[in-house]
Design a protein around this motif. Structure first.
Motif, mmCIF file in Angstrom:
data_model
loop_
_atom_site.group_PDB
_atom_site.id
_atom_site.type_symbol
_atom_site.label_atom_id
_atom_site.label_comp_id
_atom_site.label_asym_id
_atom_site.label_seq_id
_atom_site.Cartn_x
_atom_site.Cartn_y
_atom_site.Cartn_z
ATOM 1 N N GLN A 123 0.823 -1.218 0.000
ATOM 2 C CA GLN A 123 0.000 0.000 0.000
ATOM 3 C C GLN A 123 0.855 1.266 0.000
ATOM 4 O OE1 GLN A 123 -2.954 0.180 3.076
ATOM 5 N NE2 GLN A 123 -3.913 -1.778 2.541
ATOM 6 N N ASP A 157 -7.356 -2.871 0.414
ATOM 7 C CA ASP A 157 -8.465 -2.035 0.905
ATOM 8 C C ASP A 157 -8.330 -1.685 2.377
ATOM 9 O OD1 ASP A 157 -9.583 -2.264 -1.624
ATOM 10 O OD2 ASP A 157 -10.615 -4.131 -1.084
ATOM 11 N N GLU A 158 -7.768 -2.594 3.162
ATOM 12 C CA GLU A 158 -7.669 -2.370 4.597
ATOM 13 C C GLU A 158 -6.218 -2.149 4.991
ATOM 14 O OE1 GLU A 158 -9.491 -5.543 6.717
ATOM 15 O OE2 GLU A 158 -11.334 -5.498 5.510
ATOM 16 N N GLU A 213 -7.523 -10.989 -0.324
ATOM 17 C CA GLU A 213 -8.585 -10.365 -1.106
ATOM 18 C C GLU A 213 -8.893 -8.942 -0.646
ATOM 19 O OE1 GLU A 213 -10.448 -13.026 2.070
ATOM 20 O OE2 GLU A 213 -8.813 -13.138 0.583
ATOM 21 N N ARG A 214 -8.544 -8.585 0.610
ATOM 22 C CA ARG A 214 -8.801 -7.219 1.096
ATOM 23 C C ARG A 214 -7.500 -6.483 1.413
ATOM 24 N NH1 ARG A 214 -12.244 -10.163 4.413
ATOM 25 N NH2 ARG A 214 -11.083 -9.520 6.278
ATOM 26 N N ARG A 215 -6.391 -7.014 0.868
ATOM 27 C CA ARG A 215 -5.066 -6.483 1.252
ATOM 28 C C ARG A 215 -4.891 -5.020 0.857
ATOM 29 N NH1 ARG A 215 -1.330 -4.596 2.971
ATOM 30 N NH2 ARG A 215 0.781 -5.371 3.311
ATOM 31 N N PRO A 275 -4.371 -7.765 6.669
ATOM 32 C CA PRO A 275 -5.623 -8.184 6.017
ATOM 33 C C PRO A 275 -5.395 -9.372 5.088
ATOM 34 C CG PRO A 275 -5.294 -5.808 5.839
ATOM 35 C CD PRO A 275 -4.023 -6.376 6.338
#
Length: 960
Positions: A618, A758-759, A754-756, A751
């Motif tokens: 991120q 987004d969170e 699949e949500r790495r 996370p």
């Protein structure tokens, strides 16, 4: 019998230890430190290098290496191979001669010293009478001709080193054959060169320092020709057919001399000053090589114009209209030409120029257009820029290996494709069982990837971090470009470049994930770069993030260097590892620890101020933790200002003390008793110390160790998936150990995939452990339910390791400089510990987990701790019971840099620097052993050879 056994003595375990552990220093990688002599055998196709410490090293085909060491440790001045034999002679600076032989033993060849000898003169004679200046091994293989500083030429029998006094060539005998009006006694002082006639072994050419050259008939013991030069002679070289020879002189000229069949006085054919007409440096060595096309190669060392290029180290090659002066960044020790050694060949046809410089070996391809350099398979110049850190990765996957080699091959397009020309001997060592990488970080901001699988440490790829930053030097500058009319035609060659554009670029920590191809490097100015491997050139923007490690602190001011300035906009990168994010620590102090978890996409970094965690997927900072103690003022000053300010304050204070004492004595005029003087001095000392406390540095002078001033210094970082909060749930965690004996543990929430994106990754401090003895923490390790160290990230996913046992209780091992301590998790209660003895001042410097396999069976292996101490010894300690298994002396305790540079491998080997340019490789395992094993075929024994008994010094110095 049980009561007579020592406590803890287990015969079965003792036998197993013999099958697991064995200490060997196996091979030296890199370039010999302080080389002093060079030799080459066209017959064996082997090269020999001597050093100032008395070492002699032989090299042939890749993997063919031999080493010997003279007992005296004197400088090796000259190396000469005996023609058509597996023997060579070395001359040391103490005037001793040593005969070495390559002999087969146990299916492999070994280098042995057979005899040594020192030439002695008659009683009362000066040292110059027997000081050897020139050595000529005769083609008969029976004798050596030794030219001395006094002008005498002694004949020494081989291999016995017996002086044949009746065959000595004296200056008086030479002068008898030369007209008196041409020379005098001083003309025959100092023999500079001895050369055997290429077609007639009964004639040798003798060159004297003052310019006199004599062709001497060995059969009739007389001079057949003499040649008078007008300048001081430096060296001689015969042309292949023996019709002419070349002399080179001190004034930068060389001269061709014809050798006629009659006895008339010859005149020089041509005298040439290649870089005249202004005064030039001496030409110290020259080759004249004939070719099929009729144009000779003239190759010589030196000869540059003194005024403008007197500081250059050059070797010039002239071939017809083509002329290049190869410019080296370090002093040229010696050089030789590889050419046709077939005695029936009509021409020399040179193929390669081999140059030994003080800091590197350079080979030039003379067959290809432009005379490119040849990429050496060994003798790498490790210290082309000073090594600042090392990192070893074992068992590299084939796909990553091929991608790194592919990136490196694109960098080497300017090298010649010629096969390595020094190819003597046969490597009979088994092929390496796996692919290993040794990564070295350098002062100039580069990381070099070395193939450390076998005996030859070979450069695969070089990564530069300079392009990310703005520096004084433009990376696009080409140092080798020459103007069309530039004279002399200099061309820089070699890789040795000790100067760094900016010391802040220096690489301090490296971490490579071999499964994902992610690489993290950290530097001197707090820069942390995360990179990924790209097979193509690319241009992109490097994302930036800052990590303020002092954000919760007030009143602190950084007094060290500034951070590096970064480039704005897209940056073009070559194929290979390309940075995609830069984390800049603030203050920009040296990064002292680094950890990368490629499965969680996290990188952790630490400095003397604290540590932080960064999510490189991120591209977001997760958290920072300041570890600075209120007394840690020194950590804010940087390496230069701290030394300067401390020295300055102390120097000023003690000068005031001295001045005041002198002035007070003068005022008292010597009156008063001793007690009054002592009281006055004591009062003044107290006042001076109070004044010292008010000095601008604001540092209280008190007795405390240097480590106490850096308690917040982060020494180690470690990722683990373990039980930190309770025994029912495990979670990702980050552990950090400091110089003050504190261990911090953070729970991480990563996370799912699949949500790495987004969170965010979240972190929360869960534990803080303070060791009672407050010794620096140098290692942290978590053991699973089977007491096995947790696997590396992605290791289980690639089916290269068993999944960790998450059913049994985990254990935490904390290694400080003074002790090893095991805690239970998650309660962190002390379970057992092992203390290092304090009597010897023993401290842990390096620690790693190594896997040791049995040499008797493939079914058994175990994990142990390999520990290096400040005394230079290596200890192997069992896991999880912390029992000392064995101890080996490895490095001298005085060799602080060697101890600091040591790096262990995963399978019980290690490397450490024995000089700025050489790694010593050692092995602690009976199973994993990388050492030279090679053979050099012996020539057939001819009638000229005699069988002699071996000297008692045969085994004085050998290493295969």
């Amino acid at each position: 019998m049980r009561r007579f056994l020592r406590p803890g003595h287990d015969p079965v375990r003792e036998r197993l230890k013999r099958d697991l552990f064995q200490f060997n220093k196996t091979v030296e990688h890199g370039f010999p430190h302080q080389p002093s002599a060079l030799g080459y055998s066209p017959f064996l196709r082997l090269m020999a290098i001597g050093t100032r410490s008395g070492a002699i090293k032989l090299y042939g085909a890749p993997g063919v290496e031999f080493m010997g060491l003279h007992e005296e440790n004197n400088t090796v001045m000259q190396i000469h191979f005996i023609p058509d034999q597996c023997q060579l002679v070395t001359l040391l600076d103490d005037n001793s001669l040593h005969l070495w032989s390559l002999k087969q033993h146990g299916g492999a060849s070994e280098l042995l010293e057979e005899h040594h000898f020192t030439l002695k003169g008659p009683p009362g004679s000066p040292p110059s009478a027997t000081q050897v200046a020139a050595v000529l091994p005769h083609s008969s293989r029976e004798v050596l001709y030794l030219g001395t500083e006094s002008g005498n030429i002694f004949v020494v029998e081989l291999p016995s080193f017996r002086v044949l006094e009746d065959r000595t060539i004296t200056p008086e005998a030479v002068l008898q054959r030369i007209p008196e009006d041409n020379c005098n006694r001083r003309s025959c002082e100092l023999v500079e060169a001895l050369r055997e006639h290429p077609k007639n072994p009964d004639q040798i050419l003798i060159g004297y320092s003052r310019g006199l050259i004599v062709l001497w008939d060995l059969q009739n013991n007389k001079a057949t020709h003499h040649f008078l030069g007008s300048q001081q002679l430096e060296n001689l070289y015969w042309q292949r057919d023996g019709s002419k020879f070349i002399s080179c002189q001190y004034d930068g000229s060389y001269t061709q001399w014809p050798v006629s069949s009659d006895n008339r006085q010859p005149e020089p054919l041509e005298n040439t000053v290649p870089y005249g007409p202004f005064p030039c440096k001496a030409i110290s060595k020259i080759y004249w090589q004939t070719t099929k096309n009729g144009l000779p190669y003239i190759i010589f060392q030196g000869g540059m114009p003194r005024a403008s290029y007197g500081d250059r180290h050059s070797i010039s090659v002239i071939h017809g209209s083509q002329q290049t002066a190869f410019d080296f960044t370090s002093r040229v020790i010696d050089f030789f030409i590889i050419f046709s050694s077939d005695p029936t060949a009509e021409f020399d046809d040179p193929c390669a120029l081999v140059v030994l410089a003080e800091e590197e070996l350079v080979v030039i391809d003379l067959k290809s257009a432009g005379w490119p350099a040849v990429h050496p398979p060994y003798l790498a110049s490790l210290h082309c820029s000073a090594i600042t850190c090392s990192h070893h990765v074992s068992n590299i996957p084939l796909k990553l290996w091929e991608r790194i080699i592919s990136a490196g091959s694109k960098q080497n397009i300017h090298y010649s494709s010629m096969p390595w020309p020094i190819d003597g001997g046969t490597n009979i060592a088994p092929d390496p069982p796996q692919r290993d990488l040794l990564l070295t970080g350098h002062e100039d901001g580069t990381v070099r990837f070395w193939d450390a699988s076998g005996v030859c440490l070979h450069l695969l790829y070089k990564l530069s971090t300079v392009r990310v930053f703005l520096t004084d030097a433009d990376p696009n500058d080409n140092m080798n470009t020459l103007g069309e009319d530039e004279w002399p035609p200099l061309r820089k060659v070699g890789t040795f470049d000790p100067y760094s554009d900016d010391p802040r670029l220096g690489i301090q920590k490296i971490y490579l994930c071999k499964y994902s191809g992610y690489l993290a490097v950290a530097g001197t100015a707090g820069q942390v770069l995360v990179m990924e491997l790209n097979d193509e050139d690319a241009e992109h923007v490097v994302d930036h993030a800052e990590a303020d490690l002092l954000q919760d602190q007030e009143g602190y001011r950084w007094k060290g260097h500034e951070k590096l300035k970064t480039r704005d906009g897209p940056v073009r990168f070559e194929a290979g590892f390309q940075p995609f994010v830069l984390v800049q620590c603030q203050p920009p102090a040296v990064v002292t620890s680094l950890a990368l978890h490629s499965e969680w996409k996290l990188v952790a970094f630490g400095t003397s101020h604290g540590f932080g965690l960064f999510d490189h997927q991120q591209k977001r900072l997760v958290f920072v933790k300041c570890t600075l103690h209120p007394s840690d003022q020194l950590a804010l000053e940087g390496p230069l200002s701290r030394v300067k300010s401390l020295k300055k304050s102390l120097r000023q204070s003690f000068r005031r003390i001295r001045r005041s004492r002198v002035s007070s004595r003068k005022r008292r005029g010597g009156s008063g008793n001793a007690s009054e003087v002592q009281e006055a001095n004591a009062k003044f000392d107290q006042d001076a110390l109070q004044e010292m406390e008010l000095a601008p540095v604001q540092r209280k002078i008190e007795a405390r160790s240097a480590e106490d001033s850096f308690t917040g210094f982060v020494r180690t970082l470690y990722f683990a998936d373990t039980f930190l909060r309770d025994s029912s749930r495990h979670c990702p965690s980050l552990w950090a150990g400091t110089n003050g004996g504190t261990v911090y543990a953070f729970c991480l929430r990563v996370p799912p995939a699949e949500r790495r994106m987004d969170e965010p990754v979240r972190a929360e401090q869960a534990k803080e452990i303070q060791l009672m003895h407050r010794a620096p923490v140098v290692g942290i390790l978590v053991l699973d339910g089977r007491s096995t160290p947790l696997p590396e990230p992605l290791e289980v996913a690639h089916d290269l390791s068993k999944s960790p046992d998450m059913q049994g209780s985990h254990q935490l091992l904390v290694v400080s400089e003074e002790q090893f301590k095991v805690f239970t998790l998650p309660k962190v209660s002390s379970k057992l510990k092992l203390k290092l003895t304090a009597l010897e001042g023993c401290r842990v410097r390096k620690v790693t987990v190594a896997n040791f396999g049995s040499c008797k069976t493939d079914d058994y292996s175990e994990n142990d701790l390999a520990v290096l101490t400040n005394l230079g010894d290596i200890q192997i300690i069992s896991l999880p019971f912390l029992k000392l298994q064995i101890r080996y002396p490895c490095i001298r305790k005085e060799d602080v840099s060697g101890i600091a540079s040591c790096v262990f491998t995963k399978y019980g080997q290690g490397f450490y620097l024995i000089s700025p340019s050489e790694f010593e490789r050692f092995s602690l395992s009976t199973k994993w052993l990388v050492e030279p094993r090679c053979i050099v075929d012996m020539p057939e024994v001819t009638s000229n050879n005699h069988v002699h008994s071996k000297s008692g010094t045969e085994n004085a110095a050998r290493k295969s």
